[in-house]
Design a protein around this motif. Structure first.
Motif, PDB file in Angstrom:
ATOM      1  N   ARG A 211     -39.027 -30.096 -34.389  1.00  0.00           N
ATOM      2  CA  ARG A 211     -39.817 -28.879 -34.570  1.00  0.00           C
ATOM      3  C   ARG A 211     -39.501 -28.162 -35.873  1.00  0.00           C
ATOM      4  NH1 ARG A 211     -38.799 -27.656 -29.724  1.00  0.00           N
ATOM      5  NH2 ARG A 211     -37.453 -25.899 -30.186  1.00  0.00           N
TER       6      ARG A 211
ATOM      7  N   TYR B  93     -44.153 -28.807 -25.609  1.00  0.00           N
ATOM      8  CA  TYR B  93     -43.656 -27.586 -24.983  1.00  0.00           C
ATOM      9  C   TYR B  93     -42.681 -27.909 -23.855  1.00  0.00           C
ATOM     10  CZ  TYR B  93     -47.157 -24.847 -27.459  1.00  0.00           C
ATOM     11  OH  TYR B  93     -47.896 -24.238 -28.431  1.00  0.00           O
TER      12      TYR B  93
ATOM     13  N   TYR C  78     -47.565 -22.588 -33.604  1.00  0.00           N
ATOM     14  CA  TYR C  78     -46.884 -23.466 -32.648  1.00  0.00           C
ATOM     15  C   TYR C  78     -45.430 -23.053 -32.466  1.00  0.00           C
ATOM     16  CZ  TYR C  78     -44.305 -27.558 -31.017  1.00  0.00           C
ATOM     17  OH  TYR C  78     -43.441 -28.384 -30.355  1.00  0.00           O
TER      18      TYR C  78
ATOM     19  N   TYR D 151     -43.835 -21.437 -29.148  1.00  0.00           N
ATOM     20  CA  TYR D 151     -42.752 -22.193 -28.521  1.00  0.00           C
ATOM     21  C   TYR D 151     -41.544 -21.286 -28.282  1.00  0.00           C
ATOM     22  CZ  TYR D 151     -39.555 -25.944 -27.368  1.00  0.00           C
ATOM     23  OH  TYR D 151     -38.678 -26.747 -26.700  1.00  0.00           O
TER      24      TYR D 151
ATOM     25  N   SER E  38     -50.539 -21.338 -25.669  1.00  0.00           N
ATOM     26  CA  SER E  38     -49.836 -22.553 -26.115  1.00  0.00           C
ATOM     27  C   SER E  38     -50.812 -23.660 -26.491  1.00  0.00           C
ATOM     28  CB  SER E  38     -48.824 -23.058 -25.086  1.00  0.00           C
ATOM     29  OG  SER E  38     -49.010 -22.536 -23.836  1.00  0.00           O
TER      30      SER E  38
END
Ligand code: SF4
Lengths: 122, 584
Positions: A6, B71, B219, B223, B514
């Motif tokens: 990420r 996720y 994102y 998150y 999300s």
């Protein structure tokens, strides 16, 4: 693993530089595989293009443009801490950014500056 | 909805011809999201009317969803098939690494067709499917061994899921499960039986694809918000600390813990098998499904000695949750933890559904007490409340089926009671053995009307408890509406394959937020509409296969044993079921 990917604001695991696997079945627990910041990194020694160079403070830095994707470094690391990005055909190795640590809710991972070489700590 | 290019790939495997191919099905995921929604579509496409659940025409479908790998707690794989246990819709969910592995191998769904002429296991990765000879694994006594063999033999540790069946699946016990990552299960409705009938012993799925997103900044922001709620608020803490076993004591206090085949709803030994007692004395490790910070999976240490060898012990881990504790503990009058864990371990060795197996053994105990069956039927096993050894032996015999009685019991209590009597005490709902709640009419109506005959369909147990707290009873129509609304929304969650334990974190707004960074724009009403439609599609399949709300059997036992809401009234239940049917 997912936190590491990420960093690049993407999901999945292709870009992850940290690996977790069971120690031979989940009942045996897990091992975290990540660069141990060797003071004299064997992976860098086998890089034919000097794309992988020792980093000050331990570990290595990768110059992705110099890298020819030979995979020598993967073989050389005794911990298996150089992972492979099959989509780019290039190695992936921890850059000590610490992004993963706060995403570990149980405090297994931490980013610390060490005085002594990491090996002294086992 | 739009869909990423990896998710829309459906992998079709043909066991007859040992071939596979991939089809791009964007429309499928656009309309039905993933998971449950996609799986029921595929089941409608693949499963011909009146298919023999054990025959080559019964497909085995698995599907994941868009949030997997992106996720936390989007961790489930939904399996669909025609159930050999109920002869109707088969749906079972499991976590572990299954969903992440399938998604990162580059597939949104998997369809397995046909029957192999020899035992096989499949290795699935981004390159496709490898068919491997499983004849040496077939018939192996313990499912654990199958797992360790595959772990050693196949690559991809840490990036893979290893799903396998035990001998229960090979031998046609209609409630055989599929075990994934040793401690997680596609437990219910006989997925393992379907695998067994196909000669499919195991699946190894592995992958590490990247999943790009549409809006990178949003994102990460979304998150982190979800991650914070998950880890810092108290919403998930209970699942981590005691796990679902936290329910044992409160349910017992309420008088809602099915005990001794529901002859009682309070168990004098509840304390001993409670989540608290297990956590204090037996908890050996807590683990999580891939990409889950909660870690609700509780593993107890079981130390067994060898009677004829002094100081000789074996120590192993056994997974526990509320449902297995109810099924092998209170339901069997078993309050000795080592005995209960040994029974659970035996069930795991064979790959049985712990819930159905426990309820079946409980029914057998009562039948023996009532002399509707004899020791000859049980092959000499003296089922008695609290007698762990007998139950361990019995679990093995359900698999080996030495007598006609075990052959019948291997098809569940609904079937067995149609031969031996004792229907009043045969605790199956729509053919599926009961879960661990006797909270009132809501839970039982839920088991009967729920698409997968499960407490997880509409959470009637929670409705009952709210009614008990508020003291205001619901009309049949109100109860039906409450159950239906919950079940509809759960279709959305299970299509996104979000773990239902996170249902209070993934509220509609959070779900929408999300999906947005993934390039999927939707609204709450659109999602709710999709949920309602998926539920109708499931029920259409069920009706096609002969399911009818009018002919559902209500076991007398649930109306005899007091619940926290008093005696359950069958007329009230029937009215609620009718209201549910009409609203559907
Ligand atoms: S809460 Fe439990 S079941 Fe749900 S994803 Fe996490 S570990 Fe798996």
């Amino acid at each position: 693993m997912f936190a590491c990917a990420r960093r690049f604001a993407e999901g999945g695991l292709a870009k992850s530089c940290i690996h977790v696997q069971s120690a031979g079945g989940i009942d045996k627990g897990f091992v975290v595989i990540v660069c141990r910041a060797c003071p004299d990194p064997p992976c860098a020694r086998v890089c034919p293009t000097d794309a992988l160079l020792p980093r000050e403070g331990g570990g290595v830095k990768l110059d992705i443009e110099e890298c020819i994707g030979c995979g020598n470094c993967v073989e050389a690391c005794p911990f298996g801490a150089i992972l492979w990005d099959g989509e780019q055909n290039k190695p992936r190795v921890c850059v000590y950014c610490g992004y993963c640590a706060p995403h570990c809710p149980y405090g297994v991972l931490a980013l610390e500056e060490l005085e002594e070489a990491p090996h002294d700590r086992g | 909805m739009t869909v990423d290019k990896l998710l829309e790939r459906v992998l079709y495997v043909d066991l007859d011809k040992r071939r596979f191919h991939v089809e791009h099905r964007p429309e499928l995921f656009e309309e039905a999201i993933g998971g449950t929604g996609v799986a029921i579509r595929l089941l409608h496409e693949e499963c011909p009317e009146g298919a023999d659940p054990m025959g080559p025409e019964n497909p085995m479908i698995m599907a994941v969803g868009p949030m997997v790998g992106l996720y936390p707690l989007a961790s489930k794989t939904v399996a669909m098939f025609k159930s050999p246990h109920t002869g109707n819709l088969g749906e079972s969910h499991a976590g572990g690494r299954s969903a992440v592995a399938l998604r990162l191998a580059g597939y949104g769904a998997l369809v397995v067709r046909g029957v192999s002429n020899m035992p096989v296991y499949l290795v699935i990765d981004e390159a496709g499917v490898q068919f491997r000879d499983a004849s040496a694994l077939w018939g192996m006594h313990s499912s654990y061994t199958v797992g360790s063999v595959l772990r050693e033999r196949e690559a991809g540790s840490g990036l893979r899921s290893i799903m396998r069946i035990g001998r229960a699946g090979e031998r046609g016990v209609t409630y055989a499960c599929v075990i994934t990552e040793t401690f997680r299960h596609f437990g219910r409705l006989g997925l393992g039986t379907v695998w067994g009938s196909k000669g499919l012993k195991a699946l190894v799925i592995r992958g590490k694809h990247a999943l790009p997103v549409a809006d990178r900044r949003a994102y990460r922001r979304t998150y982190d918000g979800i991650f914070e709620t998950l880890t810092e608020s108290s919403l998930m803490q209970k699942y981590h600390e005691l796990g679902t076993a936290m329910n044992v004591l409160p349910l017992n206090e309420l008088g809602a813990l099915p005990t001794k085949n529901l002859q009682d709803a309070r168990f004098e030994g509840a304390e001993a098998i409670s989540g608290e007692a297990l956590a204090e004395e037996y908890l050996g490790r807590r683990v999580a499904c891939a990409h889950c910070p909660v870690a609700c999976i509780h593993l107890a240490t079981l130390r067994t000695s060898f009677p004829d060898k002094p100081y000789f012990y074996k120590t192993q881990l056994v997974g526990y949750d509320h449902e297995p504790i109810f099924a092998t503990g209170s339901m069997l009058g078993l309050d000795e933890v080592n005995g209960m864990l040994s029974l659970l371990d035996e069930i795991e060795v064979h790959g049985l559904d712990a819930m159905s197996a426990g309820v079946a053994l409980a029914w057998a105990t009562e039948m023996l007490e009532r002399e509707l069956i004899s020791l000859e039927d049980t092959d000499g096993v003296e089922f008695r409340w609290g007698n762990a050894e007998a139950y361990i032996e019995g679990a093995g015999k359900i698999v080996t089926q030495p007598t006609d009685f075990y052959k019948a019991l291997a098809r569940g209590v609904d079937h067995a009671s149609s031969i031996y009597g004792g229907r009043d005490a045969a605790l199956a709902f729509g053919g599926n053995e009961m879960p661990g709640y006797h909270t009132g009419p809501g839970c039982h109506v839920g088991y009967l009307t729920g698409a997968r005959q499960s407490h997880l369909d509409s959470a009637g147990y929670s409705v009952d408890q709210k009614v008990a707290q508020s003291g205001e009873s619901l009309t049949p129509s109100e109860l039906a509406e409450t159950l239906l609304e919950e079940e509809r929304w759960r279709q959305v969650l299970t299509s996104l394959v979000i773990c239902l334990f996170a249902r209070n974190v993934y509220e509609p707004e959070t779900v929408i937020n999300s999906l947005e960074p993934l390039g999927i724009s939707t609204t709450e009403s659109e999602l709710r509409e999709i949920g309602a439609r998926i539920l109708r599609e499931k029920n259409a399949f069920k009706e096609r296969e002969g399911f009818s709300m009018d002919s559902l059997r209500i076991p007398e036992r649930i109306t005899e044993t007091m619940s926290p809401l008093g005696q359950v009234d069958p007329a009230y239940m029937r009215e609620t079921i009718e209201a549910y049917r009409q609203k559907l």
